[in-house]
Structures are given as C-alpha cells and as structure tokens.
Write an enzyme that holds these catalytic residues in place. Structure first.
Site, PDB file in Angstrom:
ATOM      1  CG  ASN A 147     -12.466  43.060   8.869  1.00 25.74           C
ATOM      2  OD1 ASN A 147     -12.971  41.976   8.575  1.00 25.74           O
ATOM      3  ND2 ASN A 147     -11.361  43.484   8.296  1.00 25.74           N
ATOM      4  CB  VAL A 204     -11.415  48.312  14.888  1.00 20.35           C
ATOM      5  CG1 VAL A 204     -11.473  48.709  13.416  1.00 20.35           C
ATOM      6  CG2 VAL A 204     -12.594  48.901  15.648  1.00 20.35           C
ATOM      7  CB  CYS A 205      -9.798  43.135  12.331  1.00 20.16           C
ATOM      8  SG  CYS A 205      -9.980  42.117  13.800  1.00 20.16           S
ATOM      9  CG  LEU A 206      -9.132  48.666   9.997  1.00 17.68           C
ATOM     10  CD1 LEU A 206      -9.298  50.151  10.288  1.00 17.68           C
ATOM     11  CD2 LEU A 206      -9.463  48.383   8.543  1.00 17.68           C
TER      12      LEU A 206
END
Length: 445
Positions: free
Chosen positions: A85, A92-94
C-alpha cells in the site's frame, strides 16, 4: 475557512509535538503550516523495525472537510516500494485518504486528522506486510507462505539499507566507504564569528536530522541483531524475489548484502561518535569567542551546580577541561535500590548548535541496565518544551535510571539482552537484577 484550516493544522501539529509517542514526529517551516513533514519509526518485531520513514503532507484550504495529500518520500528516489500500500512513486493507498476503496464508514471524516493518518500508515508496517495486498485471503497456501517469508526478508534488508543507512550517511556527509564527502552547506552550519545560524530558505529542510542521529545510537544494537538474523536466512548476492503484486515500475528489486550493510552501519556509528567528540574542540572556539551558546551553557552549568548544593544532592558536576560544552556528572546510586552504592561517571557533550542539536550523552562507567545501550548511550526523554534547559536532560537521565515501574515500551529497546531479561519471566528478572547489581558493585572498584 482558510483561517480555520490553518488553526486546525497548527493545533494538531502542536498536540503531536507535545505527545510522548516515540515513533512519530512532525515538523513544518514556520511560514508554511500547510506543508508538513512527518517521520514514522518502524514498529518493533516487524521487518520495518526502527527504520526512519518520511512522508510529506499537503493540506488544502478545505481541510479538515477534505483529507490532505500524503506522499511517501522514503522510496530510494522512486525505486523502492516498501509495502503493498506504499508505492515506489510515493502513493499511499488508504481508504481514509480516498486513495483506496474501503468499506462503508472507512472514508475520510472531519473528525480524523494528522495523527490518525500517521497511525493508519504505521499499521501497514506489520510483521507480515504481505497481508496488506488485496486478495491475500484467497492466495495459494504453499506458494503464499514462501512469498510472505521472501517479502519480509527483503523489506528488512531495504529498511536497513535505505531508511537507516543511506539516510544517516547523507546526514553525516559520508559515502558507503565511510569517507567524508565534500561538505555541503546545511541549515546547521554555524558561523562562530557572526554567532548566527544561516537561515537561507533555499537550504533543504531536514527537521529530523538530529532526531535520527540520536535514535540511531539508541537502536544500533537492534540494527546489528537484524543484520545477524538476515545473514542466517539469506546469502550475500542472493537476488530479491519479485512478488505477484509488484509491477515493472512499482517494485522492490535488488540483492542481499548484509556483510556490506554491517560495514556501513559500523562506519556510521564511528562517524557519530567522532562528531560528538569534535563538538568539544568547536566548543572551545565558541568559548573563546564568547558566543551566545557558550555563555548560556556556562551560566546553566553554574546554576545546576548551585541547585545540587541547595537540594543536598550527592551528585557531582564539573566541566571537562573548563569547557562549557562538555559536562561530566558523577552519579551516586539511589539508596535502597539496585543502584545503591554505585558510582557512575556520565559525560554530556553539547553542540555549538544547542538546542537545535540535542546533547549526546554516554555512561563512561559500565552499567547493565535496560535503558542504557551496551556502549553507554542512555534512552531518556527530556520534555520538548524544555529542550534548551540542560538540567532537564540530567533530570531525565536520572529518572530513566531510577524508574521503578516503567510501562512496557519496545520503543525503548536500546540494550536487547537487558531488555529481554527485564521483561521476561520471573527467573529472567532475577537474572537481570543480579547482573545489574554486579555492574553496580564493579562501578566502585
């Protein structure tokens, strides 16, 4: 609305900076609170352990109604993906950032903020980061187990190589061979003639430089232990295994070379020790020129000596060779404790750039203690609000030594062997106390 967002950001920064969380740090230039730098120190018992991972935050005028833009900057120039992620391009994968699809209720809300984002990113840095890849639950079991192990191994290696070693080499101005490179002008350059710090806004903003140097000294033995573990698992020259989810431009490629990392790690340790030693010579020049820092430290020294006299404190404080930048404390062990009867010599080295650079402290008398590293570096917390107060460092070191019931905190792991015994079984704790007492007795010999 703009003023409200600035007020909210400023408030959050202030609260985080007061926070005693040892794994998070935030900073911004005074004139630009919308652009924030953040540091996450990798959690214990993960392949990210005690690595220094930096992120940039850009807050728009709609904050906190809209989330900030977050970018990972510890990527080895866009060549290293540290997590399923956390991409090599910094993405930033959130779900709370709107950069990843999440379940209902996981999207951004104005109740969230800088700290909740940092904690969410930190939670990605787990013992098994392979689990963060979508579809992990449906993966083929035998191959999947192998991939998980391979992934952990290369993250541990690159955490050391990129987030710790490369970062510290850049801060110290040394190459992989340990040789000092041509000095670069930094914000920390100090003009002893002018008695000012160059505040050129074109100089790179490196707010975590001193923090990372001091934490490196805390965690040095843990880094060596990680290298030893890596050497037992992989051979030098062995290539990293590519993960199924890694794309051609979003990957972590390379080869293992723990022997090389250990050599560079030891060079950094020596350079940091040499740097603190050099402060003494710089300090004598500053004293001769009667700079503000020199005069201030001399006055503070005299005040601490007087306070010891007034409080009947048995400890003794003196200057090494009359140098206000080198204080030597003789600490007498607290009666009715395991330290009773001990006599310990502790050297405090101050930088001519104090308090921007915090003191480097070392126990010259050996002491087996879970808050003192094998080389004598103490793990202590001086209040941020009093960082310019030299006595607060003395008080904090003594408090760390004498604390009777400290909370368990793996972020204070500076002496792996003592820490393991202190927090182990009842028999382990007895062994710890015996070794502590033995070192106390030896201090009097």
């Amino acid at each position: 609305m703009a003023d409200q967002s600035v007020f909210r950001i400023t408030k959050e920064l202030s609260e985080l900076q007061k926070n005693s969380d040892l794994s998070l740090a935030v900073a911004c230039r005074d004139v630009d609170v919308r652009n924030v730098k953040a540091l996450i120190i990798g959690p214990h018992d993960t392949p990210y352990e005690f690595g220094f991972f930096e992120f940039s935050f850009k807050f728009n005028k709609d904050y906190p109604r809209k989330s900030p833009q977050v970018t990972a900057t510890t990527t080895n120039g866009g060549r290293c993906r540290f997590n399923p992620n956390i991409y090599s391009n910094g993405r930033v994968c959130l779900s709370i950032l709107g950069t990843w699809r999440g379940e209902r209720g996981e999207e951004w809300s104005a109740a969230q903020g800088l700290e909740s984002i940092l904690l969410s990113i930190q939670s990605l840095m787990s013992a098994n980061p392979y689990e963060n890849e979508p579809g992990f639950e449906d993966a083929n079991e035998p191959a999947d187990k192998k991939h998980q192990k391979d992934y952990v191994q290369k993250i541990r290696h690159e955490t050391l190589r990129i987030s710790v070693i490369q970062r510290l080499e850049e801060y110290l101005g040394i190459g992989p061979d340990g040789v000092v490179a041509a000095p670069a002008t930094t914000k920390d350059d100090y003009d002893l003639d002018m008695d000012v710090i160059d505040d050129d806004s074109s100089v790179p903003f490196e707010p975590f430089k001193d923090l990372c140097k001091r934490r490196f000294l805390w965690y040095y033995d843990s880094y060596l232990a990680a290298i030893q573990k890596g050497k037992e698992e992989v051979k030098d020259g062995q290539p990293f295994v590519t993960m199924p989810f890694e794309g051609s431009t979003n990957t972590m490629e390379g080869k293992f070379n723990y022997t090389e990392l250990e050599r560079r790690l030891r060079n950094i340790k020596k350079a940091l020790d040499d740097e603190a030693e050099a402060w003494a010579a710089e300090g004598l020049v500053a004293k001769a020129k009667e700079t503000t820092v020199a005069v201030n430290l001399q006055r503070q020294f005299e005040q601490v000596v007087e306070s010891f006299k007034r409080s009947d404190t048995p400890h003794n404080l003196e200057l090494a060779d009359g140098n206000p930048f080198v204080w030597v404390l003789t600490y007498f062990g607290k009666p009715m404790t395991n330290l009773d009867g001990g006599l310990f010599r502790i050297r405090f080295r101050f930088s001519p750039r104090f308090p921007e650079e915090q003191p480097r402290i070392k126990f010259e008398t050996r002491l087996f203690h879970h808050r003192i590293s094998p080389d004598g570096t103490p793990c202590y917390f001086a209040p941020l609000s009093r960082r310019e107060d030299a006595k607060s460092h003395i008080d904090a070191v003594i408090e760390a030594l004498e604390e009777e019931n400290p909370p368990y905190d793996p972020r204070t792991l500076v002496h792996p062997e003592a820490f393991k015994l202190y927090w182990g079984s009842a028999e382990d704790r007895r062994m710890y106390n015996r070794r502590l007492r033995r070192s106390v007795q030896q201090s009097m010999e």
